[in-house]
Design an enzyme around this catalytic site. Structure first.
Site, PDB file in Angstrom:
ATOM      1  N   CYS A  86       0.802  -1.153   0.073  1.00  0.00           N
ATOM      2  CA  CYS A  86      -0.118  -0.101   0.088  1.00  0.00           C
ATOM      3  C   CYS A  86       0.984   1.349   0.159  1.00  0.00           C
ATOM      4  CB  CYS A  86      -0.885  -0.030   1.122  1.00  0.00           C
ATOM      5  SG  CYS A  86      -2.179   1.116   1.139  1.00  0.00           S
ATOM      6  N   HIS A 174      -3.662  -5.402   0.512  1.00  0.00           N
ATOM      7  CA  HIS A 174      -3.202  -5.790   2.180  1.00  0.00           C
ATOM      8  C   HIS A 174      -3.131  -7.238   2.182  1.00  0.00           C
ATOM      9  CE1 HIS A 174      -2.712  -2.087   3.911  1.00  0.00           C
ATOM     10  NE2 HIS A 174      -3.606  -1.443   3.389  1.00  0.00           N
ATOM     11  N   GLU A 176      -1.916  -8.921   4.362  1.00  0.00           N
ATOM     12  CA  GLU A 176      -1.677  -9.469   5.927  1.00  0.00           C
ATOM     13  C   GLU A 176      -2.985  -9.752   6.432  1.00  0.00           C
ATOM     14  OE1 GLU A 176      -0.893  -6.669   4.407  1.00  0.00           O
ATOM     15  OE2 GLU A 176      -1.087  -4.990   5.856  1.00  0.00           O
ATOM     16  N   ASP A 232       2.069 -13.675  31.237  1.00  0.00           N
ATOM     17  CA  ASP A 232       3.306 -13.188  30.911  1.00  0.00           C
ATOM     18  C   ASP A 232       4.466 -13.134  32.074  1.00  0.00           C
ATOM     19  OD1 ASP A 232       1.590 -12.295  28.981  1.00  0.00           O
ATOM     20  OD2 ASP A 232       1.569 -10.383  29.385  1.00  0.00           O
ATOM     21  N   LYS A 374       1.570 -12.402  22.221  1.00  0.00           N
ATOM     22  CA  LYS A 374       0.868 -13.307  23.099  1.00  0.00           C
ATOM     23  C   LYS A 374       1.049 -14.683  22.804  1.00  0.00           C
ATOM     24  CE  LYS A 374      -1.628 -12.780  27.080  1.00  0.00           C
ATOM     25  NZ  LYS A 374      -1.303 -11.817  28.138  1.00  0.00           N
TER      26      LYS A 374
END
Ligand code: XMP
Length: 518
Positions: A86, A174, A176, A232, A374
């Site tokens: 893009c 895009h 992704e 975490d 994550k």
């Protein structure tokens, strides 16, 4: 100065697109390591970083505006393959003397025709149609000199181009996002057919590298770690423990704002199961005292944050007098946010994390998860032998149940909520829905309602149930529970939790609501 790579890696230059993190996730899913950096990095820096390929992300700017982020001309002559997406494609076109057409926005699905598969569209047939997702203001009508068109749509004569001489590509759509169904294949082609990357990035390889780095950094110094019981800090602690064993001491603060059985679970996992030195500080009375008569959510957060720092500092003095390092479970999205070209976003809630300790604490930080998303942290946790119930756990906010007991927080109200929350989660697990839900919890409302039990009138508490699906907590939808599950939960709550006579289900999405009620 960047460190020399031990494996192939991709550099993503972030021009501010909301999808930049997604590009990084897709690359990592292909088991290729990548990092996102601002477009202000210098060519020397890039050379030293030794990327196998460079992706220029999309972005909200137009190449014609003044002061917009750009790229040094020499980038295309480094001998490293480049994929401009893009805005990234428009930058390539402009650098190469092509014309970028201003205006005429296009947003949404488009049908693209592959004119020449080349390596980027390897696996596609020539003249095959495929759906792609467009989100742009400017576009390119003609390939720049020395470039040729690889794909087009009805409204865009150049939906993808490549340089004749070098492995430099641009795509207007895009790849992704999930709305480009074969976008994964296109990105994978860039990684493997164009950049010739080896897919060697795994949780296991990450752990080996991280252990070496932790040992190098801390030597034989003492290290402390604040455990919250969440994913975490648990994974960070387990990893540091794997690297340096008993040089690590963990501190777990029982704020009195935890869920049922949480403290015992942390003790069981860390002390008994993993053999980690663990200090549990019982500070419930102090926290409750600080929260007395406080009803404002932000004031609650401020007081809890400040109290936490005080308790943690004291505990660190008590158990870690000799410690030089502090472990924090910072993740990659936090790192990206703090270096992004998108400015800081407005504060909706003051987040308090175990990581939110003051800068003047005299520790050096060890942040072994700084490069991970994550889902990668979860994967690393599994490899480190953490139990699934911990690794797959729903997020839990730093201020704990204090932001779920709406209004004034007291021991009695916490006890009611704790019981209701435990039953709610037990039923969700029994219905095998826990992993379909991003986060589920009960909330105790600051009102009472009239009911009838036996032949008597009751005037008691209302519990609201929240369950949402989400990818990252930024947006969320309420979870469509089967009615029989809701019925069972409601009946158990009213029958088993003393002081509750009404149950509601929260059917608000984020935005405009937030996930937590306070
Ligand atoms: P909201 O309520 O802002 O929550 O939609 C988004 C996600 O963040 C969690 N959350 C917090 N996490 N400290 C945390 O560590 C906090 O103060 C905090 N407040 C909200 C929330 O549980 C959800 O997952």
């Amino acid at each position: 100065m960047p460190t020399s790579p031990t494996r192939d890696r991709i550099l993503i230059l972030d021009y501010g697109s909301q999808y930049t993190q997604l590009i990084a996730r897709r690359v990592r899913e292909e088991r290729v390591y990548c990092e996102i950096h601002p477009p202000t990095v210098t060519l020397d820096w890039i050379r030293d970083w030794e990327p196998k390929g460079i992706v220029l992300s999309g972005g909200p700017a137009s190449v014609y505006e003044a002061g917009v982020p750009t790229v040094e001309a020499g980038l295309l002559d480094l001998g490293v393959p480049v994929l401009g997406i893009c805005y990234g494609m428009q930058l390539v076109a402009q650098l190469e003397g092509g014309e970028v057409v201003h205006g005429r926005r296009e947003y949404g699905r488009a049908e693209m025709t592959i004119e020449e598969p080349d390596d980027l569209f390897g696996g596609f047939e020539g003249s095959e149609h495929t759906n792609v997702w467009m989100s742009h203001g400017d576009h390119v009508n003609e390939p720049p000199p020395g470039y040729r068109t690889l794909a087009s749509t009805e409204s865009l004569p150049v939906a993808a181009f490549r340089s004749e001489r070098r492995a430099i590509y641009g795509v207007q759509f895009h790849p992704e996002v999930a709305h480009t169904p074969r976008g994964d294949e296109i990105l994978s082609n860039f990684l493997f057919r164009v950049c010739h990357c080896e897919p060697t990035w795994t949780a296991g390889s990450f752990i080996e590298d991280a252990i070496t780095r932790i040992r190098e950094k801390v030597g034989d110094e003492q290290v402390i770690c604040g455990l919250s019981g969440g994913v975490d800090s648990s994974v960070a602690a387990a990893l540091v423990h794997r690297a340096i064993g008993d040089q690590l001491v963990c501190i777990f603060v029982d704020t009195g704002l935890l869920r049922k059985g949480e403290r015992e679970g942390v003790e069981r996992t860390f002390r008994r199961h993993l053999g980690i030195r663990l200090e549990v500080v019982d500070a419930a009375a102090k926290f409750l005292d600080r929260l007395k008569d406080v009803v404002d959510p932000e004031e609650k957060r401020r007081r809890i944050g400040a109290q936490f720092i005080r308790v943690f500092e004291q505990a660190a003095k008590d158990v870690g007098q000799d410690a030089r390092f502090l472990v924090q479970g910072t993740l990659y999205p936090d790192v990206i946010e703090s270096t992004s070209v998108r400015g800081p976003s407005a504060t909706i809630k003051t987040h308090h994390n175990v990581g939110g300790l003051p800068e003047d604490m005299s520790f050096e930080l060890v942040e072994p998860l700084r490069e991970l998303f994550k889902d990668e942290v979860r994967q690393a946790g599994r490899e480190l032998g953490l139990p699934e119930e911990l690794v797959g756990r729903h997020p839990f906010p730093g201020p704990g149940l204090a932001v779920r007991v709406l209004g004034g927080v007291s021991e009695e109200r916490l006890a009611v909520l704790r019981e209701a929350d435990a039953i709610y989660l037990e039923e969700i697990r029994a219905a095998d829905l826990y992993d379909d839900i991003w986060q589920a919890f009960a909330v105790l409302l600051p009102v009472r309602s009239v009911g009838v039990m036996g032949d008597s009138r009751t005037y008691e508490n209302v519990v609201a149930l929240r369950a949402v699906t989400s990818r990252d907590g930024m947006t969320a939808d309420w979870f469509p529970f089967p009615h029989d599950v809701l019925a069972r939960i409601s009946s158990r709550l009213i029958n088993e939790v003393a002081g509750v006579n009404r149950v509601c289900y929260d059917i608000s999405s984020k935005p405009p609501s937030t996930i937590e009620w306070e």
